[in-house]
Design a protein around this motif. Structure first.
Motif, PDB file in Angstrom:
ATOM      1  N   HIS A 166       0.826  -1.274   0.128  1.00 49.41           N
ATOM      2  CA  HIS A 166       0.127   0.306  -0.127  1.00 49.41           C
ATOM      3  C   HIS A 166       1.090   1.198   0.519  1.00 49.41           C
ATOM      4  CE1 HIS A 166      -3.637   2.978   1.019  1.00 49.41           C
ATOM      5  NE2 HIS A 166      -3.834   1.649   1.068  1.00 49.41           N
ATOM      6  N   SER A 167       0.080   1.804  -1.024  1.00 50.03           N
ATOM      7  CA  SER A 167       1.264   2.697  -1.196  1.00 50.03           C
ATOM      8  C   SER A 167       1.766   4.635   0.209  1.00 50.03           C
ATOM      9  CB  SER A 167       1.881   4.301  -2.655  1.00 50.03           C
ATOM     10  OG  SER A 167      -0.201   4.329  -2.374  1.00 50.03           O
ATOM     11  N   GLU A 168       0.636   4.344   0.570  1.00 54.84           N
ATOM     12  CA  GLU A 168       0.031   5.309   1.883  1.00 54.84           C
ATOM     13  C   GLU A 168       0.886   5.259   3.434  1.00 54.84           C
ATOM     14  OE1 GLU A 168      -1.083   8.233   2.339  1.00 54.84           O
ATOM     15  OE2 GLU A 168      -1.034   8.628   0.636  1.00 54.84           O
ATOM     16  N   ILE A 169       0.888   3.371   3.177  1.00 57.41           N
ATOM     17  CA  ILE A 169       1.194   2.972   3.879  1.00 57.41           C
ATOM     18  C   ILE A 169       3.423   2.795   4.293  1.00 57.41           C
ATOM     19  CG2 ILE A 169       2.229   0.450   5.746  1.00 57.41           C
ATOM     20  CD1 ILE A 169      -0.023  -0.665   4.574  1.00 57.41           C
ATOM     21  N   SER A 170       3.838   2.939   3.086  1.00 55.35           N
ATOM     22  CA  SER A 170       5.069   3.228   2.225  1.00 55.35           C
ATOM     23  C   SER A 170       5.060   4.823   2.470  1.00 55.35           C
ATOM     24  CB  SER A 170       5.092   2.314   1.225  1.00 55.35           C
ATOM     25  OG  SER A 170       4.711   0.973   1.185  1.00 55.35           O
ATOM     26  N   ILE A 222      13.890   7.257   2.923  1.00 54.37           N
ATOM     27  CA  ILE A 222      14.581   6.431   1.556  1.00 54.37           C
ATOM     28  C   ILE A 222      13.727   4.856   0.484  1.00 54.37           C
ATOM     29  CG2 ILE A 222      16.528   6.371  -0.431  1.00 54.37           C
ATOM     30  CD1 ILE A 222      17.546   8.463   0.792  1.00 54.37           C
ATOM     31  N   GLU A 223      14.366   3.454   1.765  1.00 60.90           N
ATOM     32  CA  GLU A 223      13.757   2.654   0.799  1.00 60.90           C
ATOM     33  C   GLU A 223      12.270   2.054   1.166  1.00 60.90           C
ATOM     34  OE1 GLU A 223      13.730  -1.745   2.506  1.00 60.90           O
ATOM     35  OE2 GLU A 223      15.345  -0.817   3.258  1.00 60.90           O
ATOM     36  N   GLU A 224      11.607   3.439   2.076  1.00 60.17           N
ATOM     37  CA  GLU A 224      10.041   3.351   1.986  1.00 60.17           C
ATOM     38  C   GLU A 224       9.868   4.832   1.230  1.00 60.17           C
ATOM     39  OE1 GLU A 224       8.443   1.227   3.489  1.00 60.17           O
ATOM     40  OE2 GLU A 224       9.461   0.113   4.811  1.00 60.17           O
ATOM     41  N   PHE A 225      10.564   5.426   0.982  1.00 65.11           N
ATOM     42  CA  PHE A 225       9.928   5.968  -0.284  1.00 65.11           C
ATOM     43  C   PHE A 225       9.634   5.901  -1.656  1.00 65.11           C
ATOM     44  CE2 PHE A 225      11.122  10.117   2.251  1.00 65.11           C
ATOM     45  CZ  PHE A 225       9.459  10.881   2.528  1.00 65.11           C
ATOM     46  N   GLU A 226      10.742   4.640  -1.709  1.00 61.08           N
ATOM     47  CA  GLU A 226      11.097   4.541  -3.038  1.00 61.08           C
ATOM     48  C   GLU A 226       9.666   3.441  -3.162  1.00 61.08           C
ATOM     49  OE1 GLU A 226      12.919   4.717  -5.522  1.00 61.08           O
ATOM     50  OE2 GLU A 226      14.448   5.745  -4.857  1.00 61.08           O
ATOM     51  N   ASN A 227       9.380   2.249  -2.007  1.00 62.65           N
ATOM     52  CA  ASN A 227       8.091   1.469  -2.163  1.00 62.65           C
ATOM     53  C   ASN A 227       7.037   1.968  -2.647  1.00 62.65           C
ATOM     54  OD1 ASN A 227      10.289  -0.597  -1.891  1.00 62.65           O
ATOM     55  ND2 ASN A 227       9.363  -0.128   0.609  1.00 62.65           N
ATOM     56  N   ALA A 228       6.791   3.591  -2.132  1.00 61.57           N
ATOM     57  CA  ALA A 228       6.285   4.088  -2.338  1.00 61.57           C
ATOM     58  C   ALA A 228       5.647   4.968  -3.344  1.00 61.57           C
ATOM     59  CB  ALA A 228       5.525   5.596  -1.035  1.00 61.57           C
ATOM     60  N   TYR A 229       7.104   5.030  -4.264  1.00 64.28           N
ATOM     61  CA  TYR A 229       6.758   5.748  -5.677  1.00 64.28           C
ATOM     62  C   TYR A 229       6.629   4.916  -6.793  1.00 64.28           C
ATOM     63  CZ  TYR A 229       8.793   7.933 -10.113  1.00 64.28           C
ATOM     64  OH  TYR A 229       8.621   8.537 -10.794  1.00 64.28           O
ATOM     65  N   LYS A 230       6.798   3.554  -6.190  1.00 65.12           N
ATOM     66  CA  LYS A 230       6.851   1.843  -7.067  1.00 65.12           C
ATOM     67  C   LYS A 230       5.584   2.089  -7.446  1.00 65.12           C
ATOM     68  CE  LYS A 230      10.868  -0.135  -7.370  1.00 65.12           C
ATOM     69  NZ  LYS A 230      11.704  -1.246  -5.804  1.00 65.12           N
ATOM     70  N   GLY A 231       4.713   2.219  -5.968  1.00 64.93           N
ATOM     71  CA  GLY A 231       3.319   2.382  -6.127  1.00 64.93           C
ATOM     72  C   GLY A 231       2.237   2.987  -6.483  1.00 64.93           C
ATOM     73  N   ARG A 255       2.322  14.092  -3.272  1.00 68.84           N
ATOM     74  CA  ARG A 255       3.160  13.757  -1.640  1.00 68.84           C
ATOM     75  C   ARG A 255       4.577  13.245  -1.801  1.00 68.84           C
ATOM     76  NH1 ARG A 255      -0.799  11.238   0.311  1.00 68.84           N
ATOM     77  NH2 ARG A 255      -0.429  11.879   2.796  1.00 68.84           N
ATOM     78  N   ILE A 256       3.815  12.289  -2.473  1.00 67.47           N
ATOM     79  CA  ILE A 256       5.272  11.263  -3.039  1.00 67.47           C
ATOM     80  C   ILE A 256       6.416  11.705  -3.207  1.00 67.47           C
ATOM     81  CG2 ILE A 256       5.583   9.478  -3.363  1.00 67.47           C
ATOM     82  CD1 ILE A 256       3.470   7.871  -2.474  1.00 67.47           C
ATOM     83  N   VAL A 257       6.288  11.971  -4.803  1.00 68.05           N
ATOM     84  CA  VAL A 257       7.388  12.550  -5.123  1.00 68.05           C
ATOM     85  C   VAL A 257       7.459  13.657  -4.445  1.00 68.05           C
ATOM     86  CG1 VAL A 257       8.184  13.653  -7.777  1.00 68.05           C
ATOM     87  CG2 VAL A 257       5.958  11.847  -7.738  1.00 68.05           C
ATOM     88  N   GLY A 258       7.029  15.005  -4.518  1.00 66.66           N
ATOM     89  CA  GLY A 258       7.665  16.297  -3.312  1.00 66.66           C
ATOM     90  C   GLY A 258       8.571  15.167  -2.292  1.00 66.66           C
ATOM     91  N   ASN A 259       7.954  14.667  -2.065  1.00 66.58           N
ATOM     92  CA  ASN A 259       9.015  13.914  -0.314  1.00 66.58           C
ATOM     93  C   ASN A 259      10.269  13.889  -0.638  1.00 66.58           C
ATOM     94  OD1 ASN A 259       7.729  15.023   2.838  1.00 66.58           O
ATOM     95  ND2 ASN A 259       6.071  14.216   1.432  1.00 66.58           N
TER      96      ASN A 259
END
Length: 325
Positions: free
Chosen positions: A178-182, A199-208, A214-218
């Protein structure tokens, strides 16, 4: 409408689904598509995940439309007007269907953003956010979004990071990837100073969810904070493809060009890029978090030009007082 599944690296189409059924319930369409995509990818879904995907959240079409519109505004980022618009749309959605559990979770998270970015730093957003979470859980105790919202409440509202992670762990029991969880996990770990994990979690969120601003900016900010300026710039470029009229993003990109090698020429090209989208140095200066454009004249020794820029506009209430003087 038609859903296309493409290979990301080659843009080659590998699957197509034409949705032409007359749905009485709009909220069932995303789950229908999600299950078909999962089947095509041979993805393994637990029974709990299948139940979560297939769950009908509301039978009121108008309520679902209001919720979807609110979600669109919320995804844009931290602009006050967008957040207030999202808040009102979520409220309208709940008025139309008081048992629409997921709308309460969205309302809660919207309140927390208004609180976090200090648009309303009173106790009201905290109270309303918690109330909305409790209502969502009363309606549906197994709703993963409710636990995500509760994690957001602990993170943004109470700064209790361990409790936030605990709630995300509960949410992950109901749905994986779930991208929001990541995303929220990444924000919590970043606040805790665990940069590699963040960073690992951000990358997981971005893939999803690669189009989530919000993901890209952060991600751009996080790579900047860790001294990886070019990667940060790359993500801000991705952000500007999605929202080319975001003045704050141009300001961040300008700032990173200066941090990377002190090159004011590259930084000035960012101002030119913004001008092509009808964004003036004045607008960037208002929204700049770090380096307003007139500072480039200061760095280049063009002090009179910098003063002229400051004297030509009434900046009262527009720019940080200390920065101005």
């Amino acid at each position: 409408f038609t859903v296309l599944l493409k290979e990301a690296t080659s843009d080659k189409q590998i699957w197509q689904y034409d949705h032409d059924r007359q749905n009485k319930e709009l909220s069932s369409i995303p789950s229908d598509i999600a299950l078909k995509i999962a089947d095509q990818l041979k993805a393994f879904l637990t029974d709990t995940e299948k139940q979560s995907i297939q769950k009908i959240t509301t039978s009121n079409q108008e309520a679902y439309i209001k919720y979807s519109q609110g979600k669109s505004y919320f995804r844009r980022g931290r602009n006050k007007q967008d957040l207030n618009t999202a808040l009102n749309l979520y409220k309208e959605s709940i008025d139309l269907d008081p048992d629409f559990a997921i709308a309460y979770t969205a309302l809660s998270r919207c309140y927390m953003n208004l609180y976090w970015f200090r648009y309303d730093h009173s106790q009201l957003p905290l109270i309303e956010s918690e109330k909305a979470i409790e209502t969502a859980l009363r309606i549906d105790p197994d709703l993963p979004e409710a636990y995500i919202a509760k994690a957001d409440y602990y993170y943004h509202g109470l700064l209790e990071y361990s409790k936030a992670l605990e709630q995300l762990q509960i949410a992950s029991k109901y749905v994986s990837n779930h991208s929001e969880i990541s995303l929220l996990s990444a924000l919590v770990y970043r606040r805790m100073g665990k940069w590699d994990t963040a960073i690992e979690e951000f990358e997981n969120a971005y893939k999803g969810d690669p189009t989530n601003l919000r993901i890209v900016g952060n991600m751009g900010e996080t790579y900047a904070f860790t001294g990886k300026y070019q990667i940060g710039i790359d993500y801000f470029d991705k952000y500007l493809i999605l929202e080319p009229d975001n003045a704050e993003c141009y300001g961040l990109k300008l700032h990173l060009n200066l941090l990377m090698d002190g090159n004011t020429v590259k930084a000035r090209k960012v101002i030119e890029e913004a001008a092509m989208n009808n964004i003036s140095p004045y607008v960037i200066s208002i929204d700049a978090l770090y380096t307003p454009p007139f500072m480039l004249d200061v760095y280049d020794g063009n002090y009179q030009e910098a003063l002229d820029f400051l004297y030509t506009t009434d900046w009262e209430g527009q720019m940080d007082v200390m920065q101005y003087y």
